[in-house]
Design a protein around this motif. Structure first.
Motif, PDB file in Angstrom:
ATOM      1  N   GLU A  52       0.794  -1.269  -0.140  1.00  0.00           N
ATOM      2  CA  GLU A  52      -0.066  -0.099   0.059  1.00  0.00           C
ATOM      3  C   GLU A  52       0.763   1.187  -0.050  1.00  0.00           C
ATOM      4  OE1 GLU A  52      -2.327  -0.468   3.531  1.00  0.00           O
ATOM      5  OE2 GLU A  52      -3.660  -1.957   2.541  1.00  0.00           O
ATOM      6  N   LYS A  53       1.995   1.157   0.753  1.00  0.00           N
ATOM      7  CA  LYS A  53       2.902   2.242   0.803  1.00  0.00           C
ATOM      8  C   LYS A  53       3.811   2.774  -0.524  1.00  0.00           C
ATOM      9  CE  LYS A  53       3.145   2.459   5.757  1.00  0.00           C
ATOM     10  NZ  LYS A  53       4.043   2.384   6.943  1.00  0.00           N
ATOM     11  N   ASN A  54       4.233   1.606  -1.093  1.00  0.00           N
ATOM     12  CA  ASN A  54       5.314   1.741  -1.997  1.00  0.00           C
ATOM     13  C   ASN A  54       4.738   1.403  -3.455  1.00  0.00           C
ATOM     14  OD1 ASN A  54       7.452   2.451  -0.080  1.00  0.00           O
ATOM     15  ND2 ASN A  54       6.834   0.419   0.874  1.00  0.00           N
ATOM     16  N   LEU A  55       3.806   0.348  -3.704  1.00  0.00           N
ATOM     17  CA  LEU A  55       3.333  -0.247  -4.902  1.00  0.00           C
ATOM     18  C   LEU A  55       2.089   0.714  -5.815  1.00  0.00           C
ATOM     19  CD1 LEU A  55       4.362  -3.750  -4.366  1.00  0.00           C
ATOM     20  CD2 LEU A  55       5.907  -1.719  -5.489  1.00  0.00           C
ATOM     21  N   SER A  56       2.136   0.338  -6.757  1.00  0.00           N
ATOM     22  CA  SER A  56       0.820   0.726  -7.488  1.00  0.00           C
ATOM     23  C   SER A  56      -0.662  -0.028  -7.063  1.00  0.00           C
ATOM     24  CB  SER A  56       0.970   0.662  -8.934  1.00  0.00           C
ATOM     25  OG  SER A  56       1.051  -0.844  -9.448  1.00  0.00           O
ATOM     26  N   GLU A  57      -1.543   0.579  -7.609  1.00  0.00           N
ATOM     27  CA  GLU A  57      -3.001  -0.057  -7.214  1.00  0.00           C
ATOM     28  C   GLU A  57      -2.937  -1.427  -7.911  1.00  0.00           C
ATOM     29  OE1 GLU A  57      -5.319   0.803  -5.243  1.00  0.00           O
ATOM     30  OE2 GLU A  57      -4.421   2.493  -4.465  1.00  0.00           O
ATOM     31  N   THR A  58      -2.332  -1.444  -8.992  1.00  0.00           N
ATOM     32  CA  THR A  58      -2.449  -2.596  -9.779  1.00  0.00           C
ATOM     33  C   THR A  58      -1.698  -3.781  -8.848  1.00  0.00           C
ATOM     34  OG1 THR A  58      -2.423  -1.719 -11.907  1.00  0.00           O
ATOM     35  CG2 THR A  58      -1.857  -3.913 -11.900  1.00  0.00           C
ATOM     36  N   SER A  59      -0.674  -3.482  -8.531  1.00  0.00           N
ATOM     37  CA  SER A  59       0.127  -4.384  -7.666  1.00  0.00           C
ATOM     38  C   SER A  59      -0.509  -4.756  -6.252  1.00  0.00           C
ATOM     39  CB  SER A  59       1.631  -3.885  -7.340  1.00  0.00           C
ATOM     40  OG  SER A  59       2.338  -3.661  -8.536  1.00  0.00           O
ATOM     41  N   LEU A  60      -1.200  -3.739  -5.753  1.00  0.00           N
ATOM     42  CA  LEU A  60      -1.898  -4.097  -4.642  1.00  0.00           C
ATOM     43  C   LEU A  60      -3.154  -5.172  -4.806  1.00  0.00           C
ATOM     44  CD1 LEU A  60      -2.564  -3.852  -1.616  1.00  0.00           C
ATOM     45  CD2 LEU A  60      -3.827  -1.547  -2.104  1.00  0.00           C
ATOM     46  N   TYR A  61      -3.765  -5.115  -6.066  1.00  0.00           N
ATOM     47  CA  TYR A  61      -4.754  -5.876  -6.254  1.00  0.00           C
ATOM     48  C   TYR A  61      -4.298  -7.297  -6.620  1.00  0.00           C
ATOM     49  CZ  TYR A  61      -8.187  -8.468  -9.286  1.00  0.00           C
ATOM     50  OH  TYR A  61      -9.127  -9.156  -9.601  1.00  0.00           O
ATOM     51  N   ALA A  62      -3.065  -7.445  -7.187  1.00  0.00           N
ATOM     52  CA  ALA A  62      -2.551  -8.588  -7.343  1.00  0.00           C
ATOM     53  C   ALA A  62      -1.897  -9.296  -5.966  1.00  0.00           C
ATOM     54  CB  ALA A  62      -1.314  -8.156  -8.010  1.00  0.00           C
ATOM     55  N   VAL A  63      -1.394  -8.319  -5.119  1.00  0.00           N
ATOM     56  CA  VAL A  63      -1.163  -9.215  -3.794  1.00  0.00           C
ATOM     57  C   VAL A  63      -2.109  -9.639  -2.962  1.00  0.00           C
ATOM     58  CG1 VAL A  63      -0.159  -8.611  -1.491  1.00  0.00           C
ATOM     59  CG2 VAL A  63       1.064  -7.719  -3.467  1.00  0.00           C
ATOM     60  N   LYS A  64      -3.502  -9.224  -2.999  1.00  0.00           N
ATOM     61  CA  LYS A  64      -4.731  -9.571  -2.429  1.00  0.00           C
ATOM     62  C   LYS A  64      -5.335 -10.713  -3.159  1.00  0.00           C
ATOM     63  CE  LYS A  64      -5.973  -5.027  -0.589  1.00  0.00           C
ATOM     64  NZ  LYS A  64      -7.040  -3.876  -0.755  1.00  0.00           N
ATOM     65  N   MET A  65      -5.030 -10.636  -4.692  1.00  0.00           N
ATOM     66  CA  MET A  65      -5.449 -11.771  -5.449  1.00  0.00           C
ATOM     67  C   MET A  65      -4.551 -13.162  -4.955  1.00  0.00           C
ATOM     68  SD  MET A  65      -5.584 -12.113  -9.448  1.00  0.00           S
ATOM     69  CE  MET A  65      -3.718 -11.726  -9.517  1.00  0.00           C
ATOM     70  N   LEU A  66      -3.386 -13.024  -4.781  1.00  0.00           N
ATOM     71  CA  LEU A  66      -2.459 -14.153  -4.702  1.00  0.00           C
ATOM     72  C   LEU A  66      -2.698 -14.586  -2.934  1.00  0.00           C
ATOM     73  CD1 LEU A  66       0.738 -12.697  -6.273  1.00  0.00           C
ATOM     74  CD2 LEU A  66      -0.508 -14.798  -7.107  1.00  0.00           C
ATOM     75  N   GLY A  67      -2.793 -13.778  -2.316  1.00  0.00           N
ATOM     76  CA  GLY A  67      -2.948 -14.089  -0.744  1.00  0.00           C
ATOM     77  C   GLY A  67      -1.747 -14.404  -0.424  1.00  0.00           C
ATOM     78  N   VAL A  68      -1.680 -15.433   0.488  1.00  0.00           N
ATOM     79  CA  VAL A  68      -0.279 -15.851   1.261  1.00  0.00           C
ATOM     80  C   VAL A  68       0.659 -16.607   0.188  1.00  0.00           C
ATOM     81  CG1 VAL A  68      -1.245 -16.076   3.634  1.00  0.00           C
ATOM     82  CG2 VAL A  68      -1.401 -18.171   2.158  1.00  0.00           C
ATOM     83  N   LYS A  69       0.052 -16.748  -0.948  1.00  0.00           N
ATOM     84  CA  LYS A  69       0.926 -17.344  -1.950  1.00  0.00           C
ATOM     85  C   LYS A  69       2.326 -16.187  -2.243  1.00  0.00           C
ATOM     86  CE  LYS A  69      -2.129 -18.265  -4.866  1.00  0.00           C
ATOM     87  NZ  LYS A  69      -2.747 -18.741  -6.264  1.00  0.00           N
ATOM     88  N   VAL A  70       1.790 -14.903  -1.795  1.00  0.00           N
ATOM     89  CA  VAL A  70       2.697 -13.885  -2.418  1.00  0.00           C
ATOM     90  C   VAL A  70       3.876 -13.900  -1.360  1.00  0.00           C
ATOM     91  CG1 VAL A  70       1.938 -11.981  -0.749  1.00  0.00           C
ATOM     92  CG2 VAL A  70       2.805 -11.391  -2.998  1.00  0.00           C
ATOM     93  N   LEU A  71       4.029 -14.530  -0.221  1.00  0.00           N
ATOM     94  CA  LEU A  71       5.194 -14.858   0.507  1.00  0.00           C
ATOM     95  C   LEU A  71       6.311 -15.555  -0.215  1.00  0.00           C
ATOM     96  CD1 LEU A  71       3.376 -16.260   3.637  1.00  0.00           C
ATOM     97  CD2 LEU A  71       4.193 -13.832   3.376  1.00  0.00           C
ATOM     98  N   GLN A  72       5.923 -15.887  -1.374  1.00  0.00           N
ATOM     99  CA  GLN A  72       7.113 -16.484  -2.166  1.00  0.00           C
ATOM    100  C   GLN A  72       8.121 -15.261  -2.619  1.00  0.00           C
ATOM    101  OE1 GLN A  72       7.081 -19.861  -2.566  1.00  0.00           O
ATOM    102  NE2 GLN A  72       9.281 -19.729  -3.255  1.00  0.00           N
TER     103      GLN A  72
END
Length: 331
Positions: A52-72
């Motif tokens: 939320e602080k450093n990336l775009s809205e598109t990236s934020l949407y992707a992080v929420k879509m991935l869920g904990v998989k983004v821990l990779q």
């Protein structure tokens, strides 16, 4: 309970963590999940804040879509590699799996190395010409006095070539960057996927496998592995005919392995087969991958072995250490 970072329990836990209304050790008993699941959700919550602080809205949407998989991608967040994160998160979709993210990380490393190598080569050429120009100019007055027209023409030719190369370097570098950026959703992703698939195949053959392994000579192997007999295999991934034919560094891998292969998509097979018969790669091994598995293997027929004294033991130990570091440190 299966925790994804998107289910109701996950969202409630994340909300409590962000509001600081609960401590980590209290989560398992309150929400009937394990402490490991609670830790994963805590890490995911911190990633959401950074996004939320450093990336775009598109990236934020992707992080929420991935869920904990983004821990990779935790290491990229830890290093604050926002550029790399933007690139990867703009590629993912709802079908992206954990090993897809691993493949994209590998591809990002490979892409950056290609750009770095391009810059080094361009700078090297310019420096060489500058040295020639300097040495020639020191004798220019003498040449003028002796009316040495041929030498003067040589100086002018070098000056012209240097000027053109500087202009060409700027143009070609930006063209390379643009081409590599365009590759993000195509060859970029494909390179990582091929690395991962051929790595799994090599593992199934009884090999210990590492990705993006740096050899003693500074070359980086896309995939490297060794078996119980300490036989070492190196595999270089190629996503296009151009990428294959322009590779001149592949011979630098041969002293460090007992078998060497190029790996590509199955559909590239006719192009690469015809090209390999007429260039310096005749005799090299080839591995061709279809949608899900290895479809064809041509064995390495080149005469080379990892023969340097102590090198085999040193390499196999380093490969094992690289894998251990990933397990222990998470990168």
């Amino acid at each position: 309970m299966f925790i994804t970072g998107k289910d109701r329990t996950s969202l409630t836990v994340i909300d409590d963590l962000r509001k600081k209304t609960i401590r980590l050790k209290e989560i398992p008993s309150k929400y009937n999940i394990s402490i490991d699941q609670a830790k994963r959700l805590s890490r995911y919550s911190k990633i959401l804040v950074k996004t939320e602080k450093n990336l775009s809205e598109t990236s934020l949407y992707a992080v929420k879509m991935l869920g904990v998989k983004v821990l990779q991608l935790s290491q990229l967040f830890k290093c604050e590699d926002w550029e790399g994160l933007e690139e990867i998160l703009h590629i993912v979709d709802s079908k992206t799996r954990t090993y897809d993210l691993e493949a994209l990380l590998l591809a990002l490393k490979a892409k950056r190395e290609r750009i770095e190598e391009f810059e080094k080569e361009a700078k090297k050429r310019i420096k060489a010409l500058e040295l020639i120009e300097t040495s020639q100019l020191q004798d220019q007055q003498l040449m003028e006095d002796s009316q040495n027209k041929n030498a003067l023409q040589d100086i002018k030719r070098i000056q012209k070539e240097l000027k053109e190369l500087r202009q060409e370097n700027i143009k070609s570098f930006f063209e390379a960057v643009i081409a590599t950026d365009l590759m993000s959703s195509n060859d970029f992703k494909k390179h990582g996927e091929l690395q991962y698939k051929v790595g799994r195949w090599l593992y199934s053959k009884g090999y210990i496998v590492a990705f993006e392994f740096v050899l003693p000579n500074g070359r980086r192997a896309d995939v490297i592995g060794f078996n119980e007999n300490k036989e070492i295999v190196i595999i270089e991934v190629k996503t296009s005919k151009g990428n294959f034919t322009s590779d001149k560094k592949w011979i630098d891998y041969l002293p460090y392995c007992d078998s060497f292969y190029f790996c590509s998509d199955q559909w590239l097979w006719p192009n690469i087969e015809s090209t390999s018969k007429t260039n310096d790669k005749t005799g090299a091994g080839f591995i061709f991958i279809d949608e899900n598995s290895v479809a064809k293997v041509l064995e390495d027929r080149l005469e080379h072995k990892c023969l340097l004294e102590g090198l085999r033991n040193s390499l196999t130990f380093s490969i094992a250490r690289t894998i251990s570091n990933k397990v222990v440190q998470g990168h």
